[in-house]
Scaffold this active site. Structure first.
Site, PDB file in Angstrom:
ATOM      1  N   ASP A  62      14.825  -0.377   0.903  1.00  0.00           N
ATOM      2  CA  ASP A  62      15.486  -0.621   2.186  1.00  0.00           C
ATOM      3  C   ASP A  62      16.516  -1.733   1.968  1.00  0.00           C
ATOM      4  O   ASP A  62      17.599  -1.477   1.458  1.00  0.00           O
ATOM      5  CB  ASP A  62      14.373  -0.987   3.186  1.00  0.00           C
ATOM      6  CG  ASP A  62      14.835  -1.077   4.614  1.00  0.00           C
ATOM      7  OD1 ASP A  62      15.581  -0.197   5.055  1.00  0.00           O
ATOM      8  OD2 ASP A  62      14.450  -2.033   5.314  1.00  0.00           O
ATOM      9  N   ASP A  79       7.538   2.933  -2.197  1.00  0.00           N
ATOM     10  CA  ASP A  79       7.726   4.018  -1.244  1.00  0.00           C
ATOM     11  C   ASP A  79       9.181   4.138  -0.795  1.00  0.00           C
ATOM     12  O   ASP A  79       9.732   5.221  -0.746  1.00  0.00           O
ATOM     13  CB  ASP A  79       6.788   3.843  -0.023  1.00  0.00           C
ATOM     14  CG  ASP A  79       6.873   2.470   0.629  1.00  0.00           C
ATOM     15  OD1 ASP A  79       7.661   1.607   0.173  1.00  0.00           O
ATOM     16  OD2 ASP A  79       6.138   2.257   1.609  1.00  0.00           O
ATOM     17  N   ARG A 135       0.050   6.767   7.467  1.00  0.00           N
ATOM     18  CA  ARG A 135       0.185   6.911   6.011  1.00  0.00           C
ATOM     19  C   ARG A 135      -0.319   8.260   5.537  1.00  0.00           C
ATOM     20  O   ARG A 135       0.125   8.787   4.521  1.00  0.00           O
ATOM     21  CB  ARG A 135      -0.623   5.832   5.283  1.00  0.00           C
ATOM     22  CG  ARG A 135      -0.113   4.414   5.500  1.00  0.00           C
ATOM     23  CD  ARG A 135      -0.784   3.485   4.499  1.00  0.00           C
ATOM     24  NE  ARG A 135      -0.707   2.087   4.875  1.00  0.00           N
ATOM     25  CZ  ARG A 135       0.321   1.296   4.598  1.00  0.00           C
ATOM     26  NH1 ARG A 135       1.371   1.785   3.982  1.00  0.00           N
ATOM     27  NH2 ARG A 135       0.303   0.025   4.953  1.00  0.00           N
ATOM     28  N   ASP A 179       3.871   3.544   6.643  1.00  0.00           N
ATOM     29  CA  ASP A 179       3.115   3.289   7.873  1.00  0.00           C
ATOM     30  C   ASP A 179       3.977   2.708   8.979  1.00  0.00           C
ATOM     31  O   ASP A 179       5.089   2.211   8.752  1.00  0.00           O
ATOM     32  CB  ASP A 179       2.005   2.273   7.588  1.00  0.00           C
ATOM     33  CG  ASP A 179       2.556   0.865   7.407  1.00  0.00           C
ATOM     34  OD1 ASP A 179       3.497   0.711   6.599  1.00  0.00           O
ATOM     35  OD2 ASP A 179       2.081  -0.062   8.085  1.00  0.00           O
ATOM     36  N   LYS A 229      17.196   4.100   1.257  1.00  0.00           N
ATOM     37  CA  LYS A 229      17.961   3.977   2.504  1.00  0.00           C
ATOM     38  C   LYS A 229      19.162   3.071   2.229  1.00  0.00           C
ATOM     39  O   LYS A 229      19.141   1.876   2.545  1.00  0.00           O
ATOM     40  CB  LYS A 229      17.049   3.314   3.537  1.00  0.00           C
ATOM     41  CG  LYS A 229      17.062   3.918   4.919  1.00  0.00           C
ATOM     42  CD  LYS A 229      16.396   2.985   5.898  1.00  0.00           C
ATOM     43  CE  LYS A 229      14.998   3.373   6.258  1.00  0.00           C
ATOM     44  NZ  LYS A 229      14.417   2.459   7.272  1.00  0.00           N
ATOM     45  N   LYS A 248       0.815  -1.194   0.000  1.00  0.00           N
ATOM     46  CA  LYS A 248       0.000   0.000   0.000  1.00  0.00           C
ATOM     47  C   LYS A 248       0.861   1.261   0.000  1.00  0.00           C
ATOM     48  O   LYS A 248       0.393   2.350  -0.326  1.00  0.00           O
ATOM     49  CB  LYS A 248      -0.868   0.027   1.270  1.00  0.00           C
ATOM     50  CG  LYS A 248      -1.788  -1.146   1.403  1.00  0.00           C
ATOM     51  CD  LYS A 248      -2.546  -1.080   2.740  1.00  0.00           C
ATOM     52  CE  LYS A 248      -3.375  -2.304   2.953  1.00  0.00           C
ATOM     53  NZ  LYS A 248      -3.902  -2.372   4.337  1.00  0.00           N
ATOM     54  N   GLY A 249       2.115   1.090   0.419  1.00  0.00           N
ATOM     55  CA  GLY A 249       2.953   2.247   0.743  1.00  0.00           C
ATOM     56  C   GLY A 249       3.139   3.277  -0.354  1.00  0.00           C
ATOM     57  O   GLY A 249       3.270   4.460  -0.073  1.00  0.00           O
ATOM     58  N   PHE A 279      13.702   4.765  11.077  1.00  0.00           N
ATOM     59  CA  PHE A 279      12.384   4.282  10.679  1.00  0.00           C
ATOM     60  C   PHE A 279      11.500   5.496  10.438  1.00  0.00           C
ATOM     61  O   PHE A 279      11.257   6.293  11.337  1.00  0.00           O
ATOM     62  CB  PHE A 279      11.784   3.359  11.734  1.00  0.00           C
ATOM     63  CG  PHE A 279      10.550   2.684  11.221  1.00  0.00           C
ATOM     64  CD1 PHE A 279      10.650   1.631  10.321  1.00  0.00           C
ATOM     65  CD2 PHE A 279       9.289   3.125  11.586  1.00  0.00           C
ATOM     66  CE1 PHE A 279       9.521   1.023   9.793  1.00  0.00           C
ATOM     67  CE2 PHE A 279       8.147   2.526  11.067  1.00  0.00           C
ATOM     68  CZ  PHE A 279       8.274   1.466  10.177  1.00  0.00           C
ATOM     69  N   VAL A 280      11.026   5.639   9.207  1.00  0.00           N
ATOM     70  CA  VAL A 280      10.261   6.834   8.850  1.00  0.00           C
ATOM     71  C   VAL A 280       8.806   6.484   8.536  1.00  0.00           C
ATOM     72  O   VAL A 280       8.506   5.365   8.117  1.00  0.00           O
ATOM     73  CB  VAL A 280      10.897   7.567   7.650  1.00  0.00           C
ATOM     74  CG1 VAL A 280      12.287   8.074   8.005  1.00  0.00           C
ATOM     75  CG2 VAL A 280      10.967   6.680   6.418  1.00  0.00           C
TER      76      VAL A 280
HETATM   77  P1  5GP Z   1      12.896  -3.885   1.334  1.00  0.00           P
HETATM   78  O1  5GP Z   1      12.363  -5.110   0.662  1.00  0.00           O
HETATM   79  O2  5GP Z   1      13.656  -2.955   0.433  1.00  0.00           O
HETATM   80  O3  5GP Z   1      13.687  -4.212   2.562  1.00  0.00           O
HETATM   81  O4  5GP Z   1      11.672  -3.196   1.988  1.00  0.00           O
HETATM   82  C1  5GP Z   1      10.904  -2.313   1.430  1.00  0.00           C
HETATM   83  C2  5GP Z   1       9.632  -2.192   2.252  1.00  0.00           C
HETATM   84  O5  5GP Z   1       9.912  -2.179   3.674  1.00  0.00           O
HETATM   85  C3  5GP Z   1       9.018  -0.861   1.957  1.00  0.00           C
HETATM   86  O6  5GP Z   1       8.152  -0.948   0.853  1.00  0.00           O
HETATM   87  C4  5GP Z   1       8.325  -0.540   3.250  1.00  0.00           C
HETATM   88  O7  5GP Z   1       7.045  -1.129   3.243  1.00  0.00           O
HETATM   89  C5  5GP Z   1       9.159  -1.202   4.322  1.00  0.00           C
HETATM   90  N1  5GP Z   1      10.089  -0.229   4.979  1.00  0.00           N
HETATM   91  C6  5GP Z   1      11.432  -0.212   4.908  1.00  0.00           C
HETATM   92  N2  5GP Z   1      11.958   0.815   5.619  1.00  0.00           N
HETATM   93  C7  5GP Z   1      10.891   1.468   6.148  1.00  0.00           C
HETATM   94  C8  5GP Z   1      10.767   2.637   6.969  1.00  0.00           C
HETATM   95  O8  5GP Z   1      11.718   3.322   7.383  1.00  0.00           O
HETATM   96  N3  5GP Z   1       9.493   3.002   7.297  1.00  0.00           N
HETATM   97  C9  5GP Z   1       8.398   2.304   6.877  1.00  0.00           C
HETATM   98  N4  5GP Z   1       7.207   2.764   7.270  1.00  0.00           N
HETATM   99  N5  5GP Z   1       8.479   1.210   6.098  1.00  0.00           N
HETATM  100  C10 5GP Z   1       9.709   0.804   5.735  1.00  0.00           C
HETATM  101 MG    MG Z   2       6.050  -1.224   1.014  1.00  0.00          MG
END
Ligand code: 5GP
Ligand code: MG
Length: 192
Positions: A102, A99, A164, A158, A130, A42-43, A151-152
């Site tokens: 990470d 969004d 959100r 969310d 990030k 949803k992000g 963590f944002v």
């Molecule tokens: P990745 O697969 O790159 O580790 O994760 C991406 C997903 O992790 C993002 O789409 C998001 O949903 C969640 N995520 C990663 N870091 C953050 C953060 O700082 N804040 C929030 N709210 N979600 C995050």
């Molecule tokens: Mg996401």
């Protein structure tokens, strides 16, 4: 909600300017022919809806849903559903929009799935990057802002489903998500 935010990282004005800049690059690089924007739910729904309204060329919109099950603030196992079907993917040029990048697992995995299902080309666009947290090698083709390892929340992002709708991006007060030393770890929760 506002009292749960320790500090604002990007306000509405900065977000608007950042998105204008990225929308111009996307238009320049991808806009010669129609393409499909794939928003990761949803992000990225808020980012994607602001972004597409600043890209003044024909495009289509599709959605995928990816959930990572973790402890609420870290990524765990990834589950993908609502992948666009047949005609929505085959031979299409796609811009996958999320969004935040990470660990990189979500975008790497979704890009692979779209290519396996016949997309002609998949470029990627993230609202936040990030880089300090990357676990798989992955670079987005377009990004609006880089963030430090915090963590944002807000602007689509969310914590446990909340925040959100904040119009800015902020760092959540750490005491709201760091478990106390004697606290029983939370059961797996869902972050999208
Ligand atoms: P990745 O697969 O790159 O580790 O994760 C991406 C997903 O992790 C993002 O789409 C998001 O949903 C969640 N995520 C990663 N870091 C953050 C953060 O700082 N804040 C929030 N709210 N979600 C995050
Ligand atoms: Mg996401």
């Amino acid at each position: 909600m506002h009292q749960d935010i320790e500090r604002v990282l990007f306000d509405e004005h900065e977000i608007r300017n950042g998105i204008d800049r990225v929308a111009q690059s996307v238009t320049r690089i991808m806009g010669a022919e129609e393409f499909t924007v794939v928003s990761v739910l949803k992000g990225s729904c808020i980012f994607a809806s602001d972004l597409i309204r600043r890209i003044p060329v024909p495009l289509q919109l599709a959605f995928v849903a990816a959930r990572s099950y973790g402890d609420g603030t870290t990524a765990g196992k990834l589950e993908i559903d609502l992948v666009p079907t047949g005609g929505e993917i085959e031979g299409r040029r796609m811009l996958l929009v999320d969004d935040i990048l990470d660990t990189g697992r979500t975008m790497a995995c979704l890009k692979k799935v779209l290519l396996e299902r016949g997309a002609a080309e998949v470029r990627t666009c993230v609202f936040l990057d990030k880089p300090a947290r990357r676990e798989v090698e992955f670079n987005a083709d377009f990004k609006v802002f880089c963030v430090e390892d915090l963590f944002v929340v807000g602007y689509g992002l969310d914590y446990a489903g909340r925040y959100r709708n904040l119009p800015y991006v902020g760092a959540l007060r750490p005491e709201l998500y760091t478990p106390e030393p004697d606290e029983v770890p939370r059961a797996a929760t869902q972050t999208q």
